[in-house]
Design a protein around this motif. Structure first.
Motif, PDB file in Angstrom:
ATOM      1  N   GLU A 116       0.820  -1.269  -0.198  1.00 53.02           N
ATOM      2  CA  GLU A 116      -0.003   0.117  -0.042  1.00 53.02           C
ATOM      3  C   GLU A 116       0.828   1.260   0.052  1.00 53.02           C
ATOM      4  O   GLU A 116       0.782   2.298  -0.646  1.00 53.02           O
ATOM      5  N   LEU A 117       1.772   1.205   0.701  1.00 58.07           N
ATOM      6  CA  LEU A 117       2.964   2.434   0.848  1.00 58.07           C
ATOM      7  C   LEU A 117       3.538   2.699  -0.248  1.00 58.07           C
ATOM      8  O   LEU A 117       3.349   3.675  -0.951  1.00 58.07           O
ATOM      9  N   VAL A 118       4.018   1.547  -1.172  1.00 62.77           N
ATOM     10  CA  VAL A 118       4.793   1.836  -2.258  1.00 62.77           C
ATOM     11  C   VAL A 118       3.709   2.213  -3.586  1.00 62.77           C
ATOM     12  O   VAL A 118       4.170   3.004  -4.079  1.00 62.77           O
ATOM     13  N   ASP A 119       2.463   1.677  -3.283  1.00 60.80           N
ATOM     14  CA  ASP A 119       1.489   2.226  -4.379  1.00 60.80           C
ATOM     15  C   ASP A 119       1.137   3.596  -4.357  1.00 60.80           C
ATOM     16  O   ASP A 119       1.254   4.244  -5.337  1.00 60.80           O
ATOM     17  N   ARG A 120       1.241   4.160  -2.975  1.00 55.59           N
ATOM     18  CA  ARG A 120       0.860   5.462  -2.728  1.00 55.59           C
ATOM     19  C   ARG A 120       2.068   6.306  -3.207  1.00 55.59           C
ATOM     20  O   ARG A 120       1.976   7.303  -3.939  1.00 55.59           O
ATOM     21  N   LEU A 121       3.392   5.977  -3.034  1.00 55.27           N
ATOM     22  CA  LEU A 121       4.591   6.630  -3.064  1.00 55.27           C
ATOM     23  C   LEU A 121       4.693   6.737  -4.811  1.00 55.27           C
ATOM     24  O   LEU A 121       5.366   7.691  -5.398  1.00 55.27           O
ATOM     25  N   PHE A 122       4.323   5.478  -5.513  1.00 54.39           N
ATOM     26  CA  PHE A 122       4.571   5.446  -6.852  1.00 54.39           C
ATOM     27  C   PHE A 122       3.619   6.529  -7.584  1.00 54.39           C
ATOM     28  O   PHE A 122       4.098   7.142  -8.341  1.00 54.39           O
ATOM     29  N   ALA A 123       2.582   6.520  -6.990  1.00 53.59           N
ATOM     30  CA  ALA A 123       1.581   7.378  -7.679  1.00 53.59           C
ATOM     31  C   ALA A 123       2.159   9.010  -7.375  1.00 53.59           C
ATOM     32  O   ALA A 123       1.817   9.885  -8.276  1.00 53.59           O
ATOM     33  N   GLN A 124       2.780   9.075  -6.284  1.00 53.45           N
ATOM     34  CA  GLN A 124       3.273  10.411  -6.100  1.00 53.45           C
ATOM     35  C   GLN A 124       4.420  10.864  -7.071  1.00 53.45           C
ATOM     36  O   GLN A 124       4.677  11.940  -7.376  1.00 53.45           O
ATOM     37  N   GLN A 125       5.237   9.844  -7.332  1.00 55.90           N
ATOM     38  CA  GLN A 125       6.385   9.912  -8.009  1.00 55.90           C
ATOM     39  C   GLN A 125       7.664  10.109  -7.464  1.00 55.90           C
ATOM     40  O   GLN A 125       8.847   9.762  -7.582  1.00 55.90           O
ATOM     41  N   ARG A 126       7.525  11.429  -6.594  1.00 61.79           N
ATOM     42  CA  ARG A 126       8.653  11.852  -5.952  1.00 61.79           C
ATOM     43  C   ARG A 126       8.278  11.754  -4.511  1.00 61.79           C
ATOM     44  O   ARG A 126       7.266  12.265  -3.814  1.00 61.79           O
ATOM     45  N   PHE A 127       9.456  11.366  -3.790  1.00 60.45           N
ATOM     46  CA  PHE A 127       9.136  11.326  -2.177  1.00 60.45           C
ATOM     47  C   PHE A 127      10.422  11.126  -1.537  1.00 60.45           C
ATOM     48  O   PHE A 127      11.667  11.162  -2.322  1.00 60.45           O
ATOM     49  N   ASP A 128      10.521  11.296  -0.241  1.00 63.08           N
ATOM     50  CA  ASP A 128      11.899  11.261   0.509  1.00 63.08           C
ATOM     51  C   ASP A 128      11.811   9.695   1.067  1.00 63.08           C
ATOM     52  O   ASP A 128      11.034   9.232   1.559  1.00 63.08           O
ATOM     53  N   ALA A 129      12.713   9.307   0.610  1.00 59.31           N
ATOM     54  CA  ALA A 129      13.084   7.607   0.774  1.00 59.31           C
ATOM     55  C   ALA A 129      13.201   7.573   2.241  1.00 59.31           C
ATOM     56  O   ALA A 129      13.329   6.210   2.637  1.00 59.31           O
ATOM     57  N   VAL A 130      13.692   8.361   3.196  1.00 55.72           N
ATOM     58  CA  VAL A 130      13.829   8.277   4.613  1.00 55.72           C
ATOM     59  C   VAL A 130      12.779   8.401   5.140  1.00 55.72           C
ATOM     60  O   VAL A 130      11.963   7.414   5.769  1.00 55.72           O
ATOM     61  N   SER A 131      12.028   9.740   5.301  1.00 52.07           N
ATOM     62  CA  SER A 131      11.100   9.907   5.967  1.00 52.07           C
ATOM     63  C   SER A 131       9.422   9.389   5.420  1.00 52.07           C
ATOM     64  O   SER A 131       8.816   8.967   6.130  1.00 52.07           O
TER      65      SER A 131
END
Ligand code: HEM
Length: 388
Positions: A116-131
């Motif tokens: 679920e997390l990776v689906d959400r971040l993938f949709a965002q395209q850009r994210f901070d890989a730490v926080s």
């Protein structure tokens, strides 16, 4: 022969920023090196670190495993800072939920949460890989499994990080960390018993002190053993994984083409970027490696991260190679104190990398990465990425 001396300060900003050439210099200087600026003796070669970690009667943890005596004079009473028989007893209280068989029951939940997390971040395209990525499983799911009340969880990261800073030499960073560490202990000691989630690891621990010799008053301190060592360590490992796959896209291609390699890749990530760089031991007897002696009463630093890059053990140790057999690495230590949470850490990493391998073709940098300075940990504080 007395140990050769070196003025390398392994807790200085310079060394923390790029430790590898300094560790190599120590390995080349001899099997034991006197770090005059840190008042420590360093053991930095693979075979010597491994042997010393197995020899707890000479290399004791009961007087602390930090590099400064201010912190060691005040050991927490936890499993990390004890020797057998107390150590074995504490370990037996804590280890149940961290055993592979019990973690297996959580697999579906962890994988679902990672997906679920990776689906959400993938949709965002850009994210901070730490926080946004690395924090998720350790902070949310593990805190819940431990059963910590909601209030206080937010501070856990700060506290855990301070606890690792306080284990360095008594520099500015360690001094600043000390009050936060005290805050963390006070938080766990004062968690009202009925606030721990029923059936959680913490609840089970507090309801079940099996041994007559165990003082239930200290049981709450033991809770910190589930939290302190489980957050920043795993977060650092996940951040490093993303960094390594960004920097070595051909290695990511290998993993994506054959996800069965993920467990092997995880061992290699931990080998090449050991999240816990070093802890210390108190030397109870004179000890010699080759013809160099280590005097009784001294403090020795066990350089896990250096051992993992020792050219005497590993071919091309600075190369990141997901096909390498790295299982013997010392990122989790070795001997009686070998990390109790290693299956959990690898399990969290496996769920996230599985989710990422199914979705992400490439990691690109989307901003300036920043390492998070810490006396004993190595990892990123910020790692902005764009995924393709
Ligand atoms: C990638 C993540 C992790 C790394 C690199 C790591 C590293 C280590 C190392 C090097 C030690 C040995 C210390 C020594 O010999 O003095 C250790 C011990 C320990 N770790 Fe971990 N750790 C990780 C994750 C975790 C997690 C998730 C937990 C969960 C509870 C945990 C709990 C512990 C405990 C309780 C000990 C003390 C064991 C003992 O003294 O017998 N660690 N860890």
């Amino acid at each position: 022969m007395i140990a050769p001396a070196s003025d390398i300060d392994i807790y200085s900003e310079d060394v923390r920023a790029d430790p590898w050439p300094h560790y190599k210099a120590l390995r080349d200087a001899g099997p034991i090196v006197h770090l005059t600026n840190n008042d420590l003796f360093a053991i930095s070669r693979f075979k010597d670190v491994k042997a010393a970690l197995g020899n707890w009667k000479t290399f004791s943890s009961a007087k602390g495993v930090s590099a400064n005596e201010e912190r060691n004079a005040n050991v927490s009473g936890g499993v990390l800072e004890s020797d057998d028989p107390v150590h074995a007893q504490l370990r037996s209280f804590l280890q149940g939920p961290l055993l592979p068989g019990n973690l297996k029951k959580l697999e579906l939940r962890f994988q679902q949460s990672a997906d679920e997390l990776v689906d959400r971040l993938f949709a965002q395209q850009r994210f901070d890989a730490v926080s946004e990525l690395a924090h998720h499983l350790p902070v949310n799911i593990v805190s819940e499994l431990v059963g910590l009340p909601e209030e206080g969880r937010a501070n856990m990261l700060d506290w855990a990080s301070a606890s690792f800073d306080s284990m360095g030499s008594y520099n500015e960073r360690a001094r600043r960390a000390e009050p936060k560490r005290a805050e963390a202990l006070s938080y766990v000691r004062n968690i009202p018993r009925d606030k721990l989630l029923p059936g959680s690891w913490g609840d089970t621990l507090l309801s079940n002190p099996k041994s007559e010799t165990f003082d239930p008053k200290n049981a709450k301190d033991l809770l910190f053993n589930y939290v302190g060592p489980s957050l920043d360590t795993t977060i650092s490992a996940i951040g490093s994984a993303i960094w390594l796959f960004y920097a070595h896209p051909e290695q990511w291609d290998i993993v994506r083409a054959d996800p069965a390699l993920i467990p092997k890749a995880i061992e290699e990530i931990l080998r090449i970027e050991a999240p816990v760089q070093h802890f210390t031991r108190h030397v109870t007897h004179d000890y010699a490696i080759e013809d160099v002696t280590l005097p009784a009463g001294s403090r020795t630093v066990m350089m896990f991260a250096s051992a993992n890059r020792d050219e005497r053990k590993w071919g091309n140790p600075d190369d990141f190679d997901v096909r390498r057999d790295s299982r013997e690495h010392l990122a989790f230590g070795a001997g009686p104190h070998m990390c109790m949470g290693m299956h959990l850490a690898k399990f969290e990493m496996r769920c996230l990398l599985t989710a990422l391998a199914a979705r992400v073709k490439r990691f690109h940098l989307a901003g300036e990465p920043m390492r998070r300075p810490n006396n004993t940990l190595r990892g990123f504080g910020v790692l902005p990425v764009r995924v393709e």
